[in-house]
Design an enzyme around this catalytic site. Structure first.
Site, PDB file in Angstrom:
ATOM      1  N   GLY A  56       0.845  -1.187   0.000  1.00  0.00           N
ATOM      2  CA  GLY A  56       0.000   0.000   0.000  1.00  0.00           C
ATOM      3  C   GLY A  56       0.875   1.230   0.000  1.00  0.00           C
ATOM      4  N   TYR A  84       3.980  -2.948   2.428  1.00  0.00           N
ATOM      5  CA  TYR A  84       3.288  -2.263   3.541  1.00  0.00           C
ATOM      6  C   TYR A  84       2.694  -3.291   4.500  1.00  0.00           C
ATOM      7  CZ  TYR A  84       0.024   0.604   6.187  1.00  0.00           C
ATOM      8  OH  TYR A  84      -0.652   1.218   7.213  1.00  0.00           O
ATOM      9  N   HIS A 174       8.125  -7.687  -3.664  1.00  0.00           N
ATOM     10  CA  HIS A 174       6.809  -8.070  -4.197  1.00  0.00           C
ATOM     11  C   HIS A 174       6.870  -9.423  -4.924  1.00  0.00           C
ATOM     12  CE1 HIS A 174       4.574  -4.357  -3.349  1.00  0.00           C
ATOM     13  NE2 HIS A 174       5.775  -3.824  -3.373  1.00  0.00           N
ATOM     14  N   GLU A 176       4.485 -11.074  -6.021  1.00  0.00           N
ATOM     15  CA  GLU A 176       3.377 -11.232  -6.971  1.00  0.00           C
ATOM     16  C   GLU A 176       3.692 -10.705  -8.366  1.00  0.00           C
ATOM     17  OE1 GLU A 176       3.645  -9.136  -4.525  1.00  0.00           O
ATOM     18  OE2 GLU A 176       2.530  -7.272  -4.793  1.00  0.00           O
ATOM     19  N   ASP A 232     -17.826 -12.911 -21.880  1.00  0.00           N
ATOM     20  CA  ASP A 232     -18.491 -13.065 -20.586  1.00  0.00           C
ATOM     21  C   ASP A 232     -19.933 -13.535 -20.728  1.00  0.00           C
ATOM     22  OD1 ASP A 232     -16.099 -12.013 -19.846  1.00  0.00           O
ATOM     23  OD2 ASP A 232     -16.873 -10.025 -19.377  1.00  0.00           O
ATOM     24  N   LYS A 374     -10.903 -12.388 -15.422  1.00  0.00           N
ATOM     25  CA  LYS A 374     -11.101 -12.588 -16.862  1.00  0.00           C
ATOM     26  C   LYS A 374     -10.377 -13.839 -17.390  1.00  0.00           C
ATOM     27  CE  LYS A 374     -12.676 -10.803 -20.747  1.00  0.00           C
ATOM     28  NZ  LYS A 374     -14.005 -10.231 -20.942  1.00  0.00           N
TER      29      LYS A 374
END
Ligand code: XMP
Length: 518
Positions: A56, A84, A174, A176, A232, A374
Site C-alpha cells: 500500500g 506495507y 513483491h 506477486e 463473458d 477474466k
C-alpha cells in the site's frame, strides 16, 4: 458460493492486490480480496487457510495509516505480509519501521541469511542471489520479538522475516509481480508448506459448484440473459444452459452499430454451435433514429443504453414465469477496492452495459462469474467447449461502433467504419497479431483531407487505426505493429473503402489517453 479452501488477501490500497489474488488462484487455491478494514468476524467467517496482507502507498507510522484488525494474529492462521503489509505486521507485533536512508525501487538482489520453508528451493541467479522487485521508502529497523531475519538486500537488512512457530511471515519485496521470478515458488511454499493448502480450486469443480448453486437458486423458473457475443455473456449462457437448458432465454439485440455481419454471424453460430435458445431482435433502425444529430459521446452512450433497456425489457416481458436476469459480472467489478490515496472507499461498479435492467424488470440477479477474473472466465469457456476464436475475442464496447465514429452516427458512416474495421480484423488475424494485442480497431474521424486518386483530387474521411497492448484495459500502450502490417492495412482501407483517403496510426498510451476515442 466460494469453496471452503480460501486465502484472504487484505487490500491495504495496493495496485497489486488483484494480482496477488490471481497469483494465488494460479496455484489452485481460491483467493478472496477484502478491504484492510474488514471486520475480524468477516475474515474468520471465511475460515481462511492463510491471510496475505497487500502492499500500500501509506507510511505505517503516519497518523492516518490504514490499520487492519489485529485480531487476525489470534486466529491461528498463517499470515504473509507484503511490503506495507509486512511493515504493518511488524509494527502491530512490536517491531519498528522507519523511513529508509535510501529508497529502494526496482530490481534488487536478495541474499538468504537464514534457511526457512518460505524461501526454500527458490531458483537463485548464478551469483547465488535472488532477483526481486522492490518498491519502498520505509523499512523495518527492529523485528518484533520472536521473529528472525531470513534475507537481506544491499540496502534492506530485513527484506524477509519469519516467526515460524506462529507461521507469521513478511517480505519487503513483491513476490506477486513478474519481475520477481522466484515469487511464484515463494507463494507456492507459503500456500502448500506453510498453510497446508490442498489446492482444490480448478475450473472443473467450479463448473460443478456453479451449476449446482444456480440450479438451487433458479429452481423451475425461466432466466433471461442479454447476449452480446462477447466472452463473458457467452460463458454465462453456456453455464446456465447446462443448468436450466431451454429455460434460458438469450436476447441478442442488433443495435445498428455492431461489426459488419456480426448480427447474422452470432445468430447463426450460437444456434448451430451451442443450440442456444436465442431471441434475436433486429432494432438497428430504432437506435440510429434516436442517435440522429447527436455528437456528444456520453449522450450517445446514454441513448444506446436506454434504448437497449427498453427493447430488452419489452422482449423479456414476453417470457412467461421469468424471475431471473443473468449477468456476466466479473470479480473485478465486485471487489471493494481501497482507494490508494487513503480509503476505505468502497467502489463497487455495476455492469455498465446492462445497468438499470434489474431495477426496471424487478428480476432477481444470477451472476455465476462474480468470483472469477477474466483469465479464469476464458479457462471456464474452454471447459464449456467454446471455440478458441470466441474465447480470445477482443473486448467490444457495448455502445459499439457509435463510440468509434467521432461526431454524428449515421447509417452511411457506420457502413464506412464497418468496412474499415473488417479490413483491420482480417489483416491483424492473418499476420498472427490478434492474440498478441488487447484490441485492434478503426475509428472514423470527422476530418476530411485532400488526397489524389488517379488524376482526381479527393476530399474524404480519415480513419485512425488504434491497436493497444493491455492486461486489463485499465492501462494500455500502443502496439508496436510491424511497418509492413501497418502499410498493408492502410493500403487496403484506402483502396477498398469508399470515402476514406487517409489512415493514421494512434500512438497514445492510456493514461493519459483512453483506448476508445470517445
Ligand atoms: P477506455 O476507452 O475507457 O476503454 O480506455 C477501456 C476498455 O473499456 C471498453 N469500453 C467500453 N465497454 N461500454 C463497454 O462495454 C462502454 O461504454 C465502453 N467504453 C469503453 C474499451 O473498449 C476498452 O476495452
Amino acid at each position: 458460493m466460494p469453496p471452503t479452501e480460501t486465502v484472504v488477501v487484505l487490500d491495504f490500497g495496493s495496485q497489486y492486490a488483484q494480482l496477488i489474488a490471481r497469483r494465488v488462484r494460479e496455484q489452485k487455491v481460491f483467493a478472496r480480496i477484502l478491504p484492510y478494514s474488514a471486520p475480524l468476524a468477516d475474515i474468520a467467517a471465511l475460515n481462511p487457510v492463510g491471510i496475505i496482507l497487500s502492499g500500500g502507498p501509506a507510511n505505517v507510522y503516519a497518523d492516518n495509516a490504514p490499520q487492519g484488525d489485529a485480531g487476525i494474529f489470534t486466529l491461528g492462521v498463517p499470515i504473509l505480509g507484503i511490503c506495507y503489509g509486512c511493515q504493518w505486521l511488524c509494527e502491530e507485533l512490536g517491531g519498528t519501521v522507519q523511513r529508509a536512508a535510501r529508497r529502494e525501487f526496482g530490481a534488487a538482489t536478495l541474499t538468504i541469511t537464514a534457511p526457512d520453508e518460505l524461501l526454500d528451493g527458490l531458483a537463485t541467479a548464478t551469483d547465488g542471489g535472488l532477483p526481486v522487485w522492490m518498491s519502498h521508502g520505509d523499512q523495518i529497523v527492529k523485528l518484533p520479538a520472536g521473529f528472525k531475519t531470513l534475507a537481506q538486500t544491499a540496502t534492506c537488512p530485513h527484506a524477509a522475516m519469519a516467526q515460524p512457530e506462529k507461521k507469521f511471515y513478511g517480505v519487503q519485496f513483491h513476490p506477486e509481480v513478474a519481475h520477481t521470478p522466484c515469487g511464484k515458488d515463494l507463494l507456492h511454499n507459503f500456500l502448500y508448506r506453510i498453510c497446508g493448502a490442498q489446492g482444490n480450486w480448478e475450473m472443473r469443480s467450479f463448473v460443478e459448484d456453479a451449476v449446482a448453486a444456480a440450479r438451487e437458486k433458479i429452481g423451475g423458473a425461466n432466466v433471461v440473459l442479454a447476449l452480446s457475443g462477447g466472452v463473458d455473456s457467452t460463458v454465462v449462457a453456456l453455464l446456465l444452459q447446462r443448468t436450466v437448458g431451454a429455460r434460458l432465454h438469450c436476447i441478442f439485440v442488433d443495435n445498428g452499430v455492431l461489426r459488419k455481419n456480426e448480427y447474422a454471424k452470432v445468430v447463426e453460430n450460437y444456434r448451430r454451435d451451442f443450440q442456444l435458445n436465442l431471441i434475436p431482435v433486429s432494432a438497428g433502425k430504432i437506435f440510429l433514429d434516436r442517435l440522429a444529430g447527436v455528437a456528444d459521446p456520453e449522450t450517445k452512450r446514454k441513448i444506446i443504453g436506454h434504448t437497449f433497456i427498453d427493447i430488452f425489457a419489452e422482449e423479456a416481458r414476453k417470457i412467461a414465469d421469468c424471475k431471473f436476469l443473468a449477468q456476466g459480472t466479473l470479480y473485478p467489478d465486485v471487489i471493494e477496492s481501497v482507494a490508494a490515496h487513503g480509503g476505505p472507499t468502497a467502489v463497487i461498479k455495476s455492469h455498465h452495459n446492462v445497468g438499470g435492467l434489474p431495477e426496471k424488470l424487478g428480476f432477481e440477479l444470477v451472476e455465476p462469474l462474480r468470483w472469477l477474473f477474466k483469465d479464469e472466465v476464458r479457462a471456464l469457456g474452454a471447459e464449456l467447449g467454446m471455440p478458441e476464436a470466441s474465447i480470445w475475442r477482443h473486448p467490444f464496447p457495448g455502445p459499439g461502433l457509435a463510440v468509434r465514429i467521432v461526431g454524428e452516427v449515421t447509417a452511411a458512416r457506420v457502413a464506412v467504419l464497418q468496412e474499415a474495421d473488417e479490413i483491420v480484423m482480417q489483416e491483424i488475424q492473418a499476420a498472427g497479431w490478434y492474440r498478441k494485442v488487447w484490441q485492434a480497431f478503426a475509428v472514423l474521424l470527422p476530418v476530411a483531407s485532400v488526397g489524389v486518386m488517379g488524376d482526381e483530387r479527393t476530399y474524404e474521411n480519415t480513419v485512425a487505426l488504434r491497436v493497444v497492448d493491455s492486461l486489463d484495459g485499465m492501462t494500455a500502450d500502443w502496439s508496436r505493429l510491424p511497418y509492413d502490417l501497418l502499410a498493408k492495412i492502410s493500403g487496403r482501407i484506402i483502396n477498398e473503402v469508399r470515402g476514406v483517403n487517409r489512415v493514421v496510426y494512434d500512438i497514445s498510451s492510456k493514461p493519459p489517453s483512453t483506448i476508445e476515442w470517445e
